[in-house]
Each structure stands twice: as structure tokens, then as C-alpha cells.
Write a protein that holds these residues in place. Sequence first.
Motif, PDB file in Angstrom:
ATOM      1  N   SER A  75       0.810  -1.223   0.000  1.00 14.09           N
ATOM      2  CA  SER A  75       0.000   0.000   0.000  1.00 14.09           C
ATOM      3  C   SER A  75       0.836   1.262   0.000  1.00 14.09           C
ATOM      4  CB  SER A  75      -0.942   0.001   1.213  1.00 14.09           C
ATOM      5  OG  SER A  75      -0.210  -0.181   2.413  1.00 14.09           O
ATOM      6  N   GLN A  76       2.138   1.144   0.331  1.00 17.47           N
ATOM      7  CA  GLN A  76       3.037   2.303   0.288  1.00 17.47           C
ATOM      8  C   GLN A  76       3.749   2.434  -1.055  1.00 17.47           C
ATOM      9  OE1 GLN A  76       3.179   0.276   3.345  1.00 17.47           O
ATOM     10  NE2 GLN A  76       1.611   1.755   3.926  1.00 17.47           N
ATOM     11  N   GLN A  78       5.786   0.191  -2.336  1.00 20.58           N
ATOM     12  CA  GLN A  78       7.064  -0.510  -2.344  1.00 20.58           C
ATOM     13  C   GLN A  78       6.889  -1.914  -2.909  1.00 20.58           C
ATOM     14  OE1 GLN A  78       7.788  -0.226   1.925  1.00 20.58           O
ATOM     15  NE2 GLN A  78       9.516   1.126   1.548  1.00 20.58           N
ATOM     16  N   ASP A 108      -0.993  -6.150   5.178  1.00 21.85           N
ATOM     17  CA  ASP A 108      -1.775  -4.965   5.527  1.00 21.85           C
ATOM     18  C   ASP A 108      -3.190  -5.064   4.944  1.00 21.85           C
ATOM     19  OD1 ASP A 108       0.354  -3.878   6.859  1.00 21.85           O
ATOM     20  OD2 ASP A 108       0.977  -2.571   5.204  1.00 21.85           O
TER      21      ASP A 108
END
Length: 258
Positions: A75-76, A78, A108
Amino acid sequence: CYKTRLASDNGLTFFEMNYMIMQAYDFYTLHKNYNCVMELGGDDQWSNMIAGVELIRRKDRQPAYCMTNTLLTNSQGQKMGKTVGGAVWLDPEKFSPYDFYQYWRNIDDADVEKCLALLTFLPMEEVRRLGALQGAEINEAKKVLAYEVTKIVHGEAEAEKAKNATEALFGSGNNLDNVPTITVRKDEWGCRLLDLLAENKVIATKSEGRRLMQQNGLSIDDAKVTDVDTLVDDALFADKESLMLRKGKKKYYRLVRG
């Protein structure tokens, strides 16, 4: 890209400078020796693969192609890979089916729908339904994700074992047969716990084990193990036939007398 990196303060390493060249030559060699005409890879490999296409066309005057797929990111944004410390090995010798299941079970919340869509064969209607779950209900979607991906990679039998082991540890189940087990052989009796864990790949290195103990990250039957010289002996087992070892917050192993 190269020009920008060379102008930056960090510069460009010899490895980075040659990466594209070597990958291009790899494609060229596969084409020349095995008639390989297409290279597949993630979006981040596009320029490297195009270099191979160009090399083949220039040297052999033959057509070559490449095709990219959507990069699996968290979600970031990466990459889910070893570069950012998130390697998930398909080889059960490097990453057991149980650990594999646990990885997907604990991703996540924001990554669940994407992973269901990219990594399973569930109908998209079901993917969207599971991805829309909120709060505690998202855990049901994670269970489905973990089971489906483990089934694809390791087979249905291993997926069932991992699921049952997880339910025994964290749910209402009580059958611990499928929990990862370390049997202490007779010739190992009296050895250091640290050495036993390293030998059985519970820890990657003894240095990691020492850090775990110093940071209260290792427990046996809910008691913290902080002494790096703890021995695997009668005193540790205290007349029990098996012990439950916990590494970190969610990784469990059974220690069983051999």
C-alpha cells in the motif's frame, strides 16, 4: 536514467552500470542458443528487457519481444521483494508452507484486494466483496487469500495443514499436529537453544537469535528467554514432552523431546 544517476551525489555503482548490459546479453544468449523470442518481467524491468530486444535485432536481425505485468507492491508503493526486506520464497526449504501462509494471513488490510486480484483465481466479484470488508471482518478475507495462494504454490494438502495449524494457535482449534515442529534428538540434548534454532532455520543467524533474546522477542510457554546460553535439557522441559516456542509476535514452533 543513467545520466541522472551519474549527475547525482550518490553516483552509479559498477554493478548498476552493467546490470542492463548483462540482462540484455542474457536475453540475446537465450535467443541464440534456445530460440527464446520473448522475455517476461515486472514493470520495473521494462528498460532492461527492451535493451535485450534491441541487442537481438541489431546482432541477429531477428524479431524479439518483451511483455511486462503489473508489479506487486504494498500500500506504500514498495515492491514486495527481498530488496525491501519482504522476500517470500516459493521454495519450501527456504520458506515453509506454514510461514508462507502466515505471510499472506498478516499482510496490511489495504493490500488484501490487490493480492486477491493478482494472485488467486477467485472470480472478481468475490475479490471485490472480500476487499470491501471492513474492521475485524477483513481477517476473513486474509484467511481466504492465505489459503488460496498457499494452495496454488504448495498444494491443497499443505494449505489445509497451514490453515489447521493457524486455527489451533490463534482460533478455537486444539490440534497442534500441523504446527511446525522441532524434534530434539538424543544427541542434541544439552545443546544451546540458540544453536538448535539456528540449525533448524528458525533464525537465519545466531546473531539474529541473540538480538531476539535481548529484545524479549523469544518465548517458551509464554516465558521470555533472555539468556543466550539457555540449554535444551530437563530443566527447560520441566517434565513436559513438548514446549511451545514463539518467535516475535506470531511465529510459533513446537519443541518435542526426541
